[in-house]
Every structure is written in C-alpha cells, then in structure tokens.
Scaffold this active site. Sequence first.
Site, PDB file in Angstrom:
ATOM      1  N   GLY A 219       0.826  -1.204   0.000  1.00 40.93           N
ATOM      2  CA  GLY A 219       0.000   0.000   0.000  1.00 40.93           C
ATOM      3  C   GLY A 219       0.862   1.257   0.000  1.00 40.93           C
TER       4      GLY A 219
ATOM      5  N   GLN B 256      10.786  -4.636   7.293  1.00 43.35           N
ATOM      6  CA  GLN B 256      10.200  -3.300   7.168  1.00 43.35           C
ATOM      7  C   GLN B 256      11.294  -2.259   6.965  1.00 43.35           C
ATOM      8  OE1 GLN B 256       6.850  -2.516   6.911  1.00 43.35           O
ATOM      9  NE2 GLN B 256       6.309  -2.126   9.031  1.00 43.35           N
TER      10      GLN B 256
ATOM     11  N   GLY C  66       6.265   1.945  16.072  1.00 47.08           N
ATOM     12  CA  GLY C  66       5.960   1.813  14.643  1.00 47.08           C
ATOM     13  C   GLY C  66       7.207   2.042  13.817  1.00 47.08           C
TER      14      GLY C  66
ATOM     15  N   GLU D  93       7.608   3.562   8.423  1.00 45.34           N
ATOM     16  CA  GLU D  93       7.968   4.725   7.619  1.00 45.34           C
ATOM     17  C   GLU D  93       9.343   5.297   7.895  1.00 45.34           C
ATOM     18  OE1 GLU D  93       3.897   6.943   6.674  1.00 45.34           O
ATOM     19  OE2 GLU D  93       3.838   5.620   8.389  1.00 45.34           O
TER      20      GLU D  93
END
Lengths: 170, 327, 698
Positions: C236, C597, C661, C664
């Site tokens: 995504g 990631q 997280g 990003e």
Amino acid sequence: MAGPELASTVRLMLNGAPVELVVDNRTTLLDLLRDRLDLTGTKKGCDHGQCGACTVLLDGRRVNSCLQLAVAVAGREVTTVEGLADDEPHPMQAAFVAHDAFQCGYCTPGQICSAIGMLDELAASWPSAVSTGPVRLDDAEIRERMAGNICRCGAYPHIVAAIREVAGGD
Amino acid sequence: MREFAYARARSVDAAVALVADNPEARYLGGGTNLVDLMELGVERPELLVDVTGLPLDDVTEDGAALRVGALVRNSDLAAHPLVRERYPVLSQALLAGASGQLRNAATTGGNLVQRTRCVYFTDATKPCNKRMPGSGCPAIEGEHHNLAILGASDHCVATHPSDLAVALAALDARVDLQDLAGPHEIPLVDFYRPVGDRPDLELTVQDGALVTGVALPPLPAGARSAYRKVRERASYAFAIASVAAVLVVEDGLVSDVRIGLGAVASHPWRARVAERALLGGPATEAAFEAAAEAELDSATPLRDNAYKVPLVRDLVVAVLAGLAGER
Amino acid sequence: MTRFWQAAPSVGHPLTRIEGLDKVTGRARYAGDVAVPGLAYGAVVPATIPRGRVLNLDVEATLAMPGVLAVVHRDNAPRLTDIGEGTLFLFQGDRVAHWGAPVALVVADTPERAREAAERMRVDYFPEPPDTVFRADHPGLYEPEYVNPRNPTVTGKGDVDAALAGAAVVVDAEYRTPAQHNNAMEPHSATAVRSDGRITLHTSTQYAYGVVPTLSKLFGFAPGTLRVLSEHVGGGFGNKGMPPRPDTVLAVMAATLVGRPVRVTLTRPQLWPLTGYRTPTAQRIRLGADQDGRLVALEHRAALQTSRLHEFTEQAAVYSRPMYGAENMRTSHRVVALDVPTPRWMRAPGEAPGSFALESAMDELAEACGVDPVELRLRNEPAVDPTTGQAFSSRRLADCLRVGASRFGWAGRDPRPAVRRDGRWWRGTGVAGAHYPARAAPTTAHATALPDGSFVVRVAASDIGTGARTVLTQLAADALEVPVDQVRVLIGDSGFGPAMGAGGSMGTASWSWPVVTACRELAGRLAAGEPLPPDGLTSTFDSTAAIGARADYARYAFGAHFAEVAVDVTTGEVRVPRLTGVYAVGRVVNPLTARSQSIGGMTMGLSTALLEESSMDGRFGDWVNHNLADYHVATNADVGEIDVTYVDDPDDELNPSGVKGLGEIGIVGVAAAIANAAWHATGVRQRELPITPARAAR
C-alpha cells in the site's frame, strides 16, 4: 461468444495435468490461469512485462505469462506457483518463508518461479551481465539475474539470502 | 485488445503468404513487444500468424560466418559458446537488455523489429506521428529526456530500444528476409529507414517481409569487441546511451574500427564519421575523443536530452580506450 | 530453519510470518483473486482532457459490442451524497477535473471484452485551458488552514531574519523533489457482491473498517449494509488508505446496476491518475549557525501542489519542527490547486521529502563550518521539542548516530569531496538523521477463549506486508501467556468494529492496544475461574478513552542513515553499495519482520534518491511515464548490502506494548544520506531528486 475464428481450443499441460478449453484468442496465459482456471497464485502486477509478478515456467523456462497468448502456448508445459509443492513446500518456498523474503507477498509467486528458473539457467552456465569469466553464484549474480522481478516492499536482501541457501551458497 | 484470428504457420512460404498482402496481419514471435503493444491498443491486428514453430531456431556456422535463426531466443543466443567466443559484444548486448524472463521469450528477429518506447507512441490516447501519421509529435516539447540526439526530424525524435541491434550494427551483420519475391539479404544498417517526414515507415523492406535470420561475418584478426550500456536503473531498463565497438590496433594505430551507438537515434547508429576519423590514426584517448566529437557535431539535442551529447562522447572514449588497453 | 511457532514469551523472537506458507504457495487470496460465481468485469473509461466537460458519451455503440452488459455513466449512475470527497463523487455531472478521471465504466462478461469496449468508447469533450504544472513561484500558491493530517501550517519562534543576519555561517538553498507514485505491486481492485440487500466488498485496502462509513455516507447505505474484506493486501505505502479509491465506488455502482457481482481492477497506468501520489515539492531551507555549527536559526518553507477536487497539503516542513534545536525557528507551507489528480499519502508523507531538504542542508552546514556531519547533528540535539516545548517521551537520535557511525565505519572519514577515485568510480559517504511520529488511534478488538483451549482475536487490522498478523499474534499470545500456535488472529474484516488502518506507522501501536488489553482481561477472567460457555468467552476493548487520557509528550521514533555511494566517472551512473540504518522505535516485537520493514523503507529511500520521478506533461495534465518501464523503482540489482540495527528505546509513555511503529522511518533521510554521499564522491551538490546520470557528475 466470439466467432469460431476468434477463439481457439487450447490443450496444454498445466502443473502436470492436461487442460483443454476454448479461449478468446486475446486471452493471455496469465488471464487464462487467473480468470478461467482459478489459479490466482500467478499475479498481475503490470500486464506489460515490466514487473515479473506473473512469472511462470514454460517448458521449464521462466517467462512473463502476461505477454504469452494462451492460444500460442498450446501443446506446451506450464508450471505455476501452485505446481511447485508436493506434500511439502518446494525448498525455494520454504527458504522464502524462513528468510522472510517477502512482505506483502504479491510479487512472491513470481519471484519463486523466477528463482527456480534462474538456478536452472545458472546450472546450464548461462552468463549474465555481471559475469566475468566462468559463471558462479554470488550475490551480484543473484541480484542481476533476479532484476526482472520487482518487489516494491524491498525484500531484495532476503530474497538473495533465500536463493543463496537453496543454491547451496551458504 | 481487438479480436483477432490466429494461425500457426507451417512454413516460411505459408507465413509470408498470409501476412504479406494483409496490412492487418502480424507475425507473432516471442510476443514480448507485439503482445505488449496489443494490450496497449497501439497494435490492433486482425490476424496473428504464429511463426514460432518454424525451423528458424538454430545457430549454425556458414563458412567463416555465423548464421542465427530469427527464432533463436535472446537468452540462447547470449549463452551460445560460439557467440561468447567470437562476438563478446553481441553476448554482452543481449545480456544488458530486458530481464531473464523476457530474454527467454524474445526472439532475434523480433528484437530487430521492435518499436520505440517513446511514451507518446505507447499511449494510444496521445498524438504521435509514428502511430498516427500527421497527428504531431508531443515529445519534441514534452518528455524526451531519453530520446534522439542524432538523425531525428521535426516529425519524430524516437529512439530504437534494442541493445542487440546496436551490436549487430557494429558487427556488420546482415539480415535474412523473405517476402513474396523470395529470400534475400540486406545489411542491418540499411534495414532501418531514416526518420524524415514518415516516422511511421521504419524499415526499408516490404511490408510483410519476414525476418528469417541474421548473418554475422567473421571479425578481422586481432579484433576486440565490447558493449557498454548506460541506464538509470542498474538493470531491467532501456539504455540512455550505449556503445558497441569493434577495434583492431596494430602497432599503436587503428587498423579497423566499427562503432554502433544506441539510444541516440531512430535506429542503431553506426558512427561512420568517428570511424573514418580514427582509421589509420593513433589509438589514443585524445584521438578517440576527437573522433567522438566529430561524430556528435551533427547532434541536435532537445531541451532535456543535451546531457546525452557529452555522455555518448565520454562513453565512446571509455569503451575504445578499454579495448585498446586490453591485453 | 523455518520457525512456525515459538513458546511464550514470543515478543522479541523472529517468528516467521503466520501467512507465510499461504503466500509462497499462491494460496493467499488478494482482492482480485477471490473466486465469485457469475462475476462480471468493469473497465474504466478515462478522461482524455485535463479540464472541461463531457459533451457526449456514445453509450449505444458500446452496448452493442460483444459481451457488454452495461455502461455506468452520469445518466444512469446511482445518485451520491456529496461528502466533500471529489475523487469519489463519480458520474454525478459532466465536469472533468483531471486527465484520467473516470467518465464511464464498461461492464462486460469477460475482462477482455470489458477492456476493449472501454478503449473503443467514443467520448466528446468541451476542453478548457488547464493549469497543470507545479512551480515554486506559481501565483496560485496559498497558505492552507492546516497541513496533513491536521498539523499547523505555520509555526515559529524568535526572529529568524535577525538571527540569520547575525549568524557566523549561513546556508540558504532550495531543494526539489518530483511527483512520485506509490506503485504497490498489487493494483487496486474491488469486487462488489450484492446479496439480500447487503453488499460484500472485497478490496485492496489499508483500512478495511474506514471504507464502510465513507461509502455508506456516499451511497446512503443503512448501517449494516456494507461489509469490507481485505484478508491479504499486496502493498500500500499510503496508496490504499483513506479515502477509499475510486475502484470501490465503481464496483458498488456497477454491481447495483447489472445485478451481478462486479470486479473493477485498475490497470497499472490507471494507478497514476486515480489512486494518489506524492506531490512534487520545492523547499527552501535557511540555516544560521555559529562557527562551531550550533544552530541559531532554522527556517523551512515548503511549496506543494494539490488538486481542484480536494485539498491535500503534504506536511513537508513539519519534519524540521522537532528535529534540531535553534532559538529562532520558522516553518511554513503553501499549496497550489491545479487541474491534476489529488495527491495523497506516500510512505512518510512530509517527513520523506522534508528530510531530504533539512538533512541535505545540514550537510551543507557541516561543510561550511568544517564540522563532521555526525558531530554537527550531535551538537544540535535539543533538550525538549524545540517547536512545542514538550518533553520527548524518549529521544535516542544521538544513540542512533553514534551506533550507526560505529557500525558503518565513519570514524576517520576524510571530509573533502571528490578525492576518492577507485577505478571507474568516485566514492563517497553520507549521513542523515531521521524521525517519525509515534502515534496511536482508537481501535476495538475482541479476544475469545474457546473450549478447545485455543484463542481467537478479532480486530479490523490490515496486513499490507508489515507483518501485522504475525506481531499481533505474538503480542496476544504473550498477553494470554500461551504459545503462539494457540492463538488465531483474524484481521481484514470491517465487521470486527472500528479500527485504525495500516498507515502513519500507527498500525501495531493502535491495534495492539486493545488486543493486548482485551487478552490480558480475558486471561484474568479465566484465571479467576469464570466459566467458559460453549461458544467461547469474549473480552472486548475499545482504546478510545485510554488514548485520550495519555500524558502530554512529544512522541517520536528516531533513526540515522549512513550511505556509501559510487558514481561512475564516465557516465554519472550512481550506485549505492552499502546502507546502514539504526533505529530507536520502542519495542521491537519481531526482529525478522522488523528488519524486513526497515530494509524495505531504506530501499524505497534509495529508489527515491536515484530513480523515481513521475513526469508531468502539462499540455495533457498526464504523467506520461505511467508504467513500470518508464517510472523506475529499484530492482534487486540496485540494492547492495543493507545493515539494520535497533538501539534500546524503552518508553513507558506510548501504549501497552511499547511500540513506536517502523513502517515509515526507514525511508526518512535516506535520500539525503545518498545525496550527501554523492556530493562527497563528486563534489557536486545534489539539491534535486532523483540523482540521475544526467545530474550526478555534470
């Protein structure tokens, strides 16, 4: 239905079993697999040979199934990601899981088919753009030979590690 | 994609008979370019004649020459022992192109007749003189950073995307063809038509002629050859410039040189001006640079592709210097 | 070698992906893979003008084509409610807002027929002169009310101009980044199935729950009408977040009209105008410092574009607000609305382009002061958030820089540019800092104990490749104090209730909050001897109140990136043989998926630095390189050695699982580190991306 000349009866060997059906001549091998045979493991990323997600083995060689017309592969042997495993996953599939060689997984069936085809090319001593002298497996060779399979998640280092393990380079 | 009829050719003659008189018919080889263009709506044939079953898939020795069937796949040709031994430039050019998957499908003949990747040509919603004669060329004022600097016209600034053809140009290859009049042969460099005012007409041969093979003459004794491709991405990308070169140096002097340039013109560009400047002269970097500059004197760069002029110059120098320095 | 399960405690163990085998065998079904009987196929007819009106659609001719079941267009489409989201207000009038906007949808019995009929459809337009080209000096630039997602447009303190006038060293430079497209490998796809007045929508979304209220308001559906499923999502990177993309609206419309299930899968080129992108930016940075490189002034101005359909202002200058300390600071944004598609989130919106500007300018400051770039950053560490004055919940930037310098081998680096020639390559090294906000959003989850001793956890999370399913299983197992193979985590179903989407690096923090809390509560109830009914015992937790009750802190993940770059002396080709990333991201739940990631973020950063640029032809209002052959993303051959490590970052002010997280932060600053290394290699400053051969050495 299209007139008879615009459609054709196609017979081929698919994952070891014969398949016969009538196809619109426009149908690509990729769409035949996905839309007619419910073999959706082969993915459509770009439909133009620009990403590698649709890679299958055609008579044992890796190709982009989006650029193969189904009518033109009649009589040939097609292996998709669904045809790689028996009871156990194919060693390449197991290595991809173990090395986390994917994230979203969408390019993964194409990567795995491509990696299997690539190792056969290597075994046949085919050179690549980075080969200097006798062909041997190293990370630079794997990276170049796998460049036709885009992974937007960027799992490349783990893909290289998985392939290296299967090839016995570890 | 338009609906089309499909036929498998049983012989070269039969294939040519089906396609030669029918402007709506196309030969289907590996499909890597044609099927792509059909998906894009750029090619809309009503008949596909599949030639992949024809016996044109061998590499054979023909005297001192090598004859490559039109259906030899790019990957097989690149890996062929005789090609790797005698024509490293050819193997290198093939391996620099596309991806493993595409090379497994793409054929020698199809590679030569592939169409430009200019973004306006491949987008059926845009004007393009090559696709729709007279509709205009948006590339001249638009996206052209990777388009032609040599031999272009006010009608079209497209480039030919092949790596293979650049090497073949430098190898003085000849193209074997068959049309309704029968088989014949033409030098590869004469196979492509200069752009002029008809960019839609790309080849000098008759419509419907089938490429049946390529003949590679032997290289002169002592010749070295190399291909170098520059691209923005490390792999799986078209060239922004490429050089195929064959060089023979005797006693420090250039006794034979052939230079093909890629991604600079509508067809593989044979750098005759540079070759003439070099022949008989010293094999030095200064001479290579002067020759490359002479070749590029005729360059007509656009707003966003002027970088190619010094790039091609320096690339020619680097490739020739590399060949001259090899021992 | 394969690790399919791990005894408790599982957190911290490299558990392989729960759905790994499904993905490598092709069994995993993505939105466009779901088998549906009687399926029809929709193909978009895109506008071929950038601005104007549709005069006529030749519907009759299209309906006469083989296999065509319907044409959905302005005259027969369901009437929608205007919810302020122009990209979804489809077929409600004759305006064309940008090139590629849907003017009709052709529905046919096979994909080949739908596509051919859509391509052949004749549309007559009344074109109007468009304004499509972004410029830093566009007269239409204005200050929006806020910038994405709800950040102030302007912040400031002190007197930047006065401080700059008195500064010993000043850097004043403009940086440019191009439009970029997310290009997840799976194109957007939506399949709408109507049954008994209800609609099931299989779609490729980062936010399964969020699709429901948006489409329900748009179509006027009663609650309970729409259910969204997204079990597997093929990437995504912000492109499948909110709002839903037009494929969802088109599929629902078409299924309503033809009375059959309809699938709308966008083609790769259609992703360019229809699914969002990163805006081009022009950013000006002014830094003032003393001779030792200590900042006295920092200004970051960003100019950006949006569309006329919807105002979306990427928060590029927000990156500079908490990063380095200065007494005098100002950040601001201006945006211009053009006749172009609407920009949206792309991995680290704001931070990705903003960090390129600030971290490049810091390198120029290091050069100007003669201070090592790592040391320069350490000298400008603020004690508190320099913009808001808030305390940091934790700030480990200095640790990241020091650990990275050590792992990369930074010590003893010769700061001079263009002095390292190695055969055909110039070589150089560069560094950049990074940060990304650590947030969480309200989410509801359910944990159920079953009589067979197993547990089922339900939360409307999405696993777009992040490993969400796997890390939630680990966190749930530890909260329940059972091995992971006793826990099944079900996600990707809007029916599980409100949940944050996979975006803003907030997924794990948001979903794990109620998952862990509900699991702990359930374990407590079981331990207290509460009886287990035949259909199981369920604990449900909604994190809304708990999130609202958090103390006031500046919460950020931090990181540092180091790059080695080689530039071909002849051609200007740029290669990145080595990248090091060091991150402080709170707790790392699964080091295997975390590493994936991080290398994925760094790879997208590399791709941003060297390759990616959507090329706008202003005459058409179209990005003409709208395919993966002309828009380059990194291949395997572009990526060299990548070193990833995490520093300890205990932080009690986050959420029950202590995660910040990391989806990003891996992209933030990478382009700057590479650009700084390219300068170190060649001596040519790279203030514009991508660093192509045309720009690198000439």
